[in-house]
Write a protein that holds these residues in place. Structure first.
Motif, PDB file in Angstrom:
ATOM      1  N   ALA A  96      -7.982  -0.911   9.617  1.00 32.89           N
ATOM      2  CA  ALA A  96      -6.737  -0.244   9.213  1.00 32.89           C
ATOM      3  C   ALA A  96      -6.597   1.120   9.890  1.00 32.89           C
TER       4      ALA A  96
ATOM      5  N   ARG B 215      -3.378   3.457  10.026  1.00 32.68           N
ATOM      6  CA  ARG B 215      -3.057   3.321   8.602  1.00 32.68           C
ATOM      7  C   ARG B 215      -4.192   3.988   7.824  1.00 32.68           C
TER       8      ARG B 215
ATOM      9  N   VAL C 146      -5.103  -4.529   1.671  1.00 31.86           N
ATOM     10  CA  VAL C 146      -5.238  -3.799   2.937  1.00 31.86           C
ATOM     11  C   VAL C 146      -5.451  -4.786   4.075  1.00 31.86           C
TER      12      VAL C 146
ATOM     13  N   MET D 249       0.816  -1.208   0.000  1.00 29.01           N
ATOM     14  CA  MET D 249       0.000   0.000   0.000  1.00 29.01           C
ATOM     15  C   MET D 249       0.854   1.264   0.000  1.00 29.01           C
TER      16      MET D 249
ATOM     17  N   SER E  18      -4.655   3.415   3.889  1.00 35.17           N
ATOM     18  CA  SER E  18      -5.164   2.077   3.596  1.00 35.17           C
ATOM     19  C   SER E  18      -6.627   1.947   4.003  1.00 35.17           C
TER      20      SER E  18
ATOM     21  N   GLU F 299      -2.176  -6.669   4.950  1.00 36.42           N
ATOM     22  CA  GLU F 299      -1.237  -5.876   5.751  1.00 36.42           C
ATOM     23  C   GLU F 299      -1.743  -5.682   7.172  1.00 36.42           C
TER      24      GLU F 299
END
Length: 390
Positions: free
Chosen positions: A313, A318, A377, A80, A321, A380
């Motif tokens: 996320a 994040r 996404v 990302m 993301s 991660e």
């Protein structure tokens, strides 16, 4: 790590990918392939597709699924943080293609619209790439301008100008449906990213005013609107509401459990674009209310899971993301809602496919790329929750 309390416990001990999300998407794709075959098998009997065999459209749809799967795999393999660096170049490239498609001799004209770029035996629709580019660009813009999101000139105006430019190019094609979806993606991400409430209201009011003016000032769009309000009027039934009236007839024939797979009558050259924009009507006729309800539930679960991944996320700080995941959910949710609303007579007729299901090369490929972005996404998120590094 108090912010992680919003994440469901035990998530890190699950598999390396989101099994429910993949299962839902797989069910929609396979059901779509089956129904495209059913809806298109009779087209070869008509004069328009006389040179095509009964398996032409399902074969091409399967090919597009393969291309989309390969593209999705490529998208999923890119971290990302790299996508965040590529947002502006990708947006500018998509903008360039929207200009190129309008150049006489380059863009392919179909029914008076210039929406496709010929690529040998295949055609590519730049507006589908723009949906993908806009969700990335809007997410990155929101992160970069976070401290200015309450300011008009530095937070609101640049994004409004970018949307206006995209809208102008799409309306020159013309493709109002794509503009509506792109506008919904961008505005939704800005709202979730914390744009000032008054500025958000101004943006929504401005977009709604533009849409209403475009409909009112265009005789054929205005005719569609009035036909949608009274589809059973004799004049409308054989004119602007022809597709809608036959879609409603198909859904009515299906009743609770349908007339049976492959037994649709409306697909026999009565309902135009039965394998693309009005695939849901064929599903309703052959599989009944039960089939349509199943499709609606699957899309609801898909969109719900997209927002859950995005919220997860953002809980791990994040933001880019998370907003991308929200953007994918908005894209699939808004477009499926519009397509279903049109087929059910709840919204005026608009040329939008049913995501992941309808026949359409560019659409299905970019839908799979968007899903791959959502899975990236989630991937991660899982790595970080296990204590790893992305």
């Amino acid at each position: 790590m108090e912010g992680l309390t919003t994440v469901r416990p035990g998530r890190a001990r699950m598999s390396n990918f989101d099994v429910p999300l993949v299962a839902i998407a797989g069910a929609l794709l396979m059901l779509g392939l089956l129904m495209v075959y059913s809806a298109s098998i009779a087209l070869a009997d008509g004069p328009r597709y006389a040179n095509y065999g009964p398996y032409h459209f399902v074969g091409r749809h399967a090919l597009f699924l393969g291309i989309g799967a390969a593209g999705g795999l490529a998208v999923w393999m890119v971290p990302m943080r790299i996508w965040q660096r590529l947002t502006v170049p990708l947006f500018l490239f998509a903008l360039f293609l929207l200009v190129v498609v309008l150049v006489p001799g380059i863009g392919r004209e179909v029914n008076g619209a210039y929406r496709w770029l010929p690529m040998g035996p295949l055609n590519f629709q730049p507006s589908e790439l723009m949906k993908f580019a806009v969700l990335l660009y809007a997410a990155d813009y929101t992160v970069r301008k976070q401290e200015h999101m309450h300011a008009f000139t530095r937070g609101f105006l640049p994004m409004a100008c970018a949307l206006a430019l995209v809208g102008l190019l799409l309306l020159l094609e013309p493709d109002l449906g794509a503009f509506i979806v792109i506008g919904a993606i961008a505005v939704g991400i800005l709202f979730l990213g914390g744009i000032n409430g008054k500025l958000f209201g101004v943006l929504i009011t401005g977009l709604m005013t533009v849409f209403m003016l475009l409909i009112w000032l265009s005789p054929w769009r205005r005719a569609r609107l009035f036909a949608y309000l009274d589809p059973w009027n004799e004049t409308n039934m054989y004119g602007s509401a022809y597709q809608l009236s036959h879609s409603l007839i198909a859904l009515g024939r299906g009743e609770w459990f349908g007339v049976g797979l492959g037994a649709s009558v409306e697909k026999l050259h009565y309902l135009p674009e039965a394998h693309t924009d009005f695939l849901l009507a064929v599903i309703g006729e052959e599989l009944g209310f039960a089939g349509v309800a199943t499709i609606i539930v699957l899309f609801f679960l898909l969109v719900k899971r997209g927002f859950e991944i995005g919220r997860q996320a953002i809980a791990m700080e994040r933001t880019f993301s998370g907003l991308v995941a929200h953007g994918v959910a908005l894209w699939l949710g808004v477009q499926s809602f519009i397509n279903m609303g049109v087929c059910l007579g709840l919204l005026p007729t608009k040329g939008l496919t049913l995501p992941l299901m309808s026949y359409g090369g560019s659409s299905i490929v970019m839908n799979l790329c968007a899903l791959a972005l959502l899975l990236r996404v989630d991937r991660e998120n899982r790595i970080l929750m296990r204590g790893g590094r992305v």
